[in-house]
Design a protein around this motif. Structure first.
Motif, PDB file in Angstrom:
ATOM      1  N   VAL A 259      -6.075   6.234  -0.307  1.00  0.00           N
ATOM      2  CA  VAL A 259      -6.175   4.919  -0.932  1.00  0.00           C
ATOM      3  C   VAL A 259      -7.115   4.079  -0.088  1.00  0.00           C
ATOM      4  O   VAL A 259      -6.927   3.946   1.130  1.00  0.00           O
ATOM      5  CB  VAL A 259      -4.801   4.230  -1.018  1.00  0.00           C
ATOM      6  CG1 VAL A 259      -4.965   2.770  -1.457  1.00  0.00           C
ATOM      7  CG2 VAL A 259      -3.890   4.966  -1.984  1.00  0.00           C
ATOM      8  N   LEU A 260      -8.130   3.504  -0.733  1.00  0.00           N
ATOM      9  CA  LEU A 260      -9.101   2.652  -0.058  1.00  0.00           C
ATOM     10  C   LEU A 260      -9.558   1.575  -1.032  1.00  0.00           C
ATOM     11  O   LEU A 260     -10.050   1.891  -2.121  1.00  0.00           O
ATOM     12  CB  LEU A 260     -10.298   3.482   0.431  1.00  0.00           C
ATOM     13  CG  LEU A 260     -11.389   2.741   1.174  1.00  0.00           C
ATOM     14  CD1 LEU A 260     -10.852   2.155   2.479  1.00  0.00           C
ATOM     15  CD2 LEU A 260     -12.564   3.673   1.457  1.00  0.00           C
ATOM     16  N   LYS A 261      -9.335   0.320  -0.672  1.00  0.00           N
ATOM     17  CA  LYS A 261      -9.744  -0.822  -1.492  1.00  0.00           C
ATOM     18  C   LYS A 261      -9.211  -0.702  -2.924  1.00  0.00           C
ATOM     19  O   LYS A 261      -9.944  -0.888  -3.900  1.00  0.00           O
ATOM     20  CB  LYS A 261     -11.262  -0.979  -1.481  1.00  0.00           C
ATOM     21  CG  LYS A 261     -11.815  -1.310  -0.105  1.00  0.00           C
ATOM     22  CD  LYS A 261     -13.321  -1.525  -0.118  1.00  0.00           C
ATOM     23  CE  LYS A 261     -13.819  -1.886   1.270  1.00  0.00           C
ATOM     24  NZ  LYS A 261     -15.295  -2.068   1.316  1.00  0.00           N
ATOM     25  N   GLU A 262      -7.918  -0.355  -3.018  1.00  0.00           N
ATOM     26  CA  GLU A 262      -7.193  -0.297  -4.292  1.00  0.00           C
ATOM     27  C   GLU A 262      -7.741   0.769  -5.241  1.00  0.00           C
ATOM     28  O   GLU A 262      -7.560   0.688  -6.459  1.00  0.00           O
ATOM     29  CB  GLU A 262      -7.161  -1.676  -4.969  1.00  0.00           C
ATOM     30  CG  GLU A 262      -6.503  -2.735  -4.085  1.00  0.00           C
ATOM     31  CD  GLU A 262      -6.386  -4.092  -4.725  1.00  0.00           C
ATOM     32  OE1 GLU A 262      -6.906  -4.275  -5.849  1.00  0.00           O
ATOM     33  OE2 GLU A 262      -5.774  -4.985  -4.113  1.00  0.00           O
ATOM     34  N   LYS A 263      -8.388   1.762  -4.660  1.00  0.00           N
ATOM     35  CA  LYS A 263      -8.858   2.918  -5.420  1.00  0.00           C
ATOM     36  C   LYS A 263      -8.327   4.182  -4.755  1.00  0.00           C
ATOM     37  O   LYS A 263      -7.949   4.163  -3.585  1.00  0.00           O
ATOM     38  CB  LYS A 263     -10.385   2.936  -5.494  1.00  0.00           C
ATOM     39  CG  LYS A 263     -10.974   1.756  -6.272  1.00  0.00           C
ATOM     40  CD  LYS A 263     -12.491   1.832  -6.353  1.00  0.00           C
ATOM     41  CE  LYS A 263     -13.050   0.667  -7.164  1.00  0.00           C
ATOM     42  NZ  LYS A 263     -14.540   0.743  -7.263  1.00  0.00           N
ATOM     43  N   VAL A 264      -8.307   5.273  -5.520  1.00  0.00           N
ATOM     44  CA  VAL A 264      -7.777   6.533  -5.011  1.00  0.00           C
ATOM     45  C   VAL A 264      -8.862   7.596  -5.090  1.00  0.00           C
ATOM     46  O   VAL A 264      -9.509   7.761  -6.135  1.00  0.00           O
ATOM     47  CB  VAL A 264      -6.537   6.986  -5.810  1.00  0.00           C
ATOM     48  CG1 VAL A 264      -5.999   8.306  -5.254  1.00  0.00           C
ATOM     49  CG2 VAL A 264      -5.453   5.917  -5.767  1.00  0.00           C
ATOM     50  N   TYR A 265      -9.041   8.329  -3.988  1.00  0.00           N
ATOM     51  CA  TYR A 265     -10.054   9.371  -3.926  1.00  0.00           C
ATOM     52  C   TYR A 265      -9.399  10.696  -3.544  1.00  0.00           C
ATOM     53  O   TYR A 265      -8.524  10.753  -2.689  1.00  0.00           O
ATOM     54  CB  TYR A 265     -11.132   9.007  -2.904  1.00  0.00           C
ATOM     55  CG  TYR A 265     -11.851   7.727  -3.217  1.00  0.00           C
ATOM     56  CD1 TYR A 265     -12.942   7.709  -4.080  1.00  0.00           C
ATOM     57  CD2 TYR A 265     -11.415   6.517  -2.675  1.00  0.00           C
ATOM     58  CE1 TYR A 265     -13.600   6.517  -4.381  1.00  0.00           C
ATOM     59  CE2 TYR A 265     -12.062   5.329  -2.974  1.00  0.00           C
ATOM     60  CZ  TYR A 265     -13.150   5.335  -3.824  1.00  0.00           C
ATOM     61  OH  TYR A 265     -13.793   4.150  -4.142  1.00  0.00           O
ATOM     62  N   LEU A 266      -9.881  11.763  -4.190  1.00  0.00           N
ATOM     63  CA  LEU A 266      -9.338  13.104  -3.961  1.00  0.00           C
ATOM     64  C   LEU A 266     -10.465  14.085  -3.712  1.00  0.00           C
ATOM     65  O   LEU A 266     -11.487  14.073  -4.398  1.00  0.00           O
ATOM     66  CB  LEU A 266      -8.528  13.560  -5.185  1.00  0.00           C
ATOM     67  CG  LEU A 266      -8.078  15.030  -5.210  1.00  0.00           C
ATOM     68  CD1 LEU A 266      -7.035  15.289  -4.125  1.00  0.00           C
ATOM     69  CD2 LEU A 266      -7.525  15.387  -6.591  1.00  0.00           C
ATOM     70  N   ARG A 275     -13.703  12.741  -5.520  1.00  0.00           N
ATOM     71  CA  ARG A 275     -13.594  12.232  -6.891  1.00  0.00           C
ATOM     72  C   ARG A 275     -12.671  11.028  -6.928  1.00  0.00           C
ATOM     73  O   ARG A 275     -11.572  11.050  -6.368  1.00  0.00           O
ATOM     74  CB  ARG A 275     -13.043  13.331  -7.806  1.00  0.00           C
ATOM     75  CG  ARG A 275     -12.765  12.878  -9.235  1.00  0.00           C
ATOM     76  CD  ARG A 275     -12.614  14.068 -10.159  1.00  0.00           C
ATOM     77  NE  ARG A 275     -11.551  14.973  -9.755  1.00  0.00           N
ATOM     78  CZ  ARG A 275     -10.366  15.072 -10.365  1.00  0.00           C
ATOM     79  NH1 ARG A 275     -10.096  14.296 -11.399  1.00  0.00           N
ATOM     80  NH2 ARG A 275      -9.455  15.941  -9.939  1.00  0.00           N
ATOM     81  N   GLU A 276     -13.105   9.928  -7.578  1.00  0.00           N
ATOM     82  CA  GLU A 276     -12.232   8.784  -7.784  1.00  0.00           C
ATOM     83  C   GLU A 276     -11.297   9.088  -8.951  1.00  0.00           C
ATOM     84  O   GLU A 276     -11.746   9.509 -10.024  1.00  0.00           O
ATOM     85  CB  GLU A 276     -13.036   7.517  -8.064  1.00  0.00           C
ATOM     86  CG  GLU A 276     -12.158   6.286  -8.225  1.00  0.00           C
ATOM     87  CD  GLU A 276     -12.945   5.017  -8.520  1.00  0.00           C
ATOM     88  OE1 GLU A 276     -12.346   4.056  -9.033  1.00  0.00           O
ATOM     89  OE2 GLU A 276     -14.176   4.998  -8.253  1.00  0.00           O
ATOM     90  N   LEU A 277     -10.019   8.875  -8.765  1.00  0.00           N
ATOM     91  CA  LEU A 277      -9.020   9.229  -9.766  1.00  0.00           C
ATOM     92  C   LEU A 277      -8.682   8.044 -10.664  1.00  0.00           C
ATOM     93  O   LEU A 277      -8.657   6.898 -10.203  1.00  0.00           O
ATOM     94  CB  LEU A 277      -7.737   9.712  -9.080  1.00  0.00           C
ATOM     95  CG  LEU A 277      -7.872  10.931  -8.181  1.00  0.00           C
ATOM     96  CD1 LEU A 277      -6.543  11.237  -7.509  1.00  0.00           C
ATOM     97  CD2 LEU A 277      -8.362  12.142  -8.970  1.00  0.00           C
ATOM     98  N   PRO A 278      -8.389   8.308 -11.933  1.00  0.00           N
ATOM     99  CA  PRO A 278      -7.921   7.230 -12.809  1.00  0.00           C
ATOM    100  C   PRO A 278      -6.540   6.768 -12.364  1.00  0.00           C
ATOM    101  O   PRO A 278      -5.690   7.579 -11.989  1.00  0.00           O
ATOM    102  CB  PRO A 278      -7.864   7.902 -14.189  1.00  0.00           C
ATOM    103  CG  PRO A 278      -7.701   9.364 -13.896  1.00  0.00           C
ATOM    104  CD  PRO A 278      -8.445   9.621 -12.618  1.00  0.00           C
ATOM    105  N   LEU A 279      -6.326   5.459 -12.384  1.00  0.00           N
ATOM    106  CA  LEU A 279      -5.066   4.906 -11.913  1.00  0.00           C
ATOM    107  C   LEU A 279      -4.007   4.911 -13.005  1.00  0.00           C
ATOM    108  O   LEU A 279      -4.306   4.649 -14.173  1.00  0.00           O
ATOM    109  CB  LEU A 279      -5.268   3.468 -11.416  1.00  0.00           C
ATOM    110  CG  LEU A 279      -6.252   3.273 -10.263  1.00  0.00           C
ATOM    111  CD1 LEU A 279      -6.328   1.799  -9.882  1.00  0.00           C
ATOM    112  CD2 LEU A 279      -5.865   4.113  -9.045  1.00  0.00           C
TER     113      LEU A 279
END
Length: 328
Positions: A259-266, A275-279
């Protein structure tokens, strides 16, 4: 259901937001939970939407109104005493974290809970943010395999804090107040229990805030040789774009999610690059708690987890005070 508020210092917004579009359940009373605590502002705000009574004595309020649910959010050193009064009356309890600011007081709350018929949840509402729910979903689906290492961050602006923050007796410490959120994420996301902790904290650069620690670092060992660290600070600049900066990186044996700046990366063995994941959708902790109280499913956080995270935070603070490793 009839709901009362004891205090207006903590995250009472969880209660207010959790009741949006809920026309069945009503806030019927409010009272301070700590000496010198002023609840007038919140009372005036709530009086626009609810037929609410204001009391000076929360025990009198509990006895007069006989609520179904009480939310405790007063000065942190008084959480435990108010919680015990609620539980002794078999009222379901939504309590600010930390549940207690000493291990002895935590034992008092546990004892009252075990003797009561009440349900209990602590206000670890950050679990319900879309980015953390998304991380939970993907870990459960096996996206990173077996969790092996966790690094979490809680960073806040300091600003000018109320007087009770300046004394350990009333504040409880920065690890239990700020750090407990991140300690909760690690327990929840790994599904593992705490084994030991070594921590450090410092009051240096706290801008005349007395005993308030402005920086802290905790290293936890979990079951199965899983390690987790938490860095905690009040050093976020005043001109930052948000009050807080919450982060976590979780490494598994098949990938890494963060989690970084209210986004999720995998990144894992199935995809190239990050890849940025859909929340997933946002949820409200108090609405979830009320559903549980009504028998409409389980709450995302349990009483047992609430107690264990509180204990872990208090043990970490003890480790920092004594400068020694503490075994659970």
């Amino acid at each position: 259901m009839k709901i009362v508020l004891i205090g207006s210092t903590g995250h009472t917004n969880y209660v207010v937001n959790g009741l949006k579009d809920n026309y069945e359940d009503q806030i019927v009373g409010i009272a301070p939970g700590s000496e010198g605590e002023n609840v007038d502002s919140l009372y005036q705000k709530l009086a626009k939407d609810y037929e609410i009574e204001k009391y000076n004595d929360y025990k009198e309020m509990l006895d007069d109104l006989k609520p179904d649910v009480a939310a405790v959010a007063c000065h942190f050193g008084d959480h435990a005493d108010a919680a015990v009064e609620v539980l002794n009356r078999n009222i379901d309890l939504f309590v600010e974290k930390p549940i207690a600011t000493t291990l002895a007081k935590l034992d008092d709350v546990k004892s009252a809970y075990e003797k009561s018929e009440s349900k209990l949840v602590s206000m670890f509402g950050i679990r319900y943010k879309p980015w953390f729910l998304t991380v939970y979903k993907y870990i459960k689906e096996g996206a990173i395999g077996e969790v092996r290492l966790m690094n979490a961050q809680k960073s806040y602006r300091l600003g000018q804090r109320a007087e009770f923050y300046k004394k350990r007796e009333t504040y409880g410490g920065t690890i239990p107040w700020v750090g407990s959120h991140a300690i909760d994420w690690m327990q929840w996301l790994s599904g593992k229990d705490f084994k030991s902790v070594y921590a450090s904290h410092s009051t240096k650069a706290n801008q005349n805030h007395g005993e308030l620690e402005v920086s802290a670092l905790c290293h936890f060992n979990f079951e199965d040789e899983i390690f987790g660290s938490v860095n905690i600070d009040y050093l976020r600049p005043q001109n930052a774009t948000s009050h807080d900066d919450d982060r976590i990186r979780i490494a598994g044996d098949k990938g890494v999610i963060e989690v970084l700046k209210e986004k999720v990366y995998l990144i894992n063995d199935q995809i190239e690059g990050s890849r940025e994941l859909p929340l997933v959708a946002n949820k409200e902790i108090f609405a979830d708690f009320l559903d549980w109280v009504k028998g409409q499913g389980e709450c995302l956080i349990s009483a047992e987890e609430s107690f264990r995270v509180t204990e872990a935070a208090l043990q970490a603070r003890e480790s920092a005070d004594k400068k020694q490793l503490i075994q659970f």
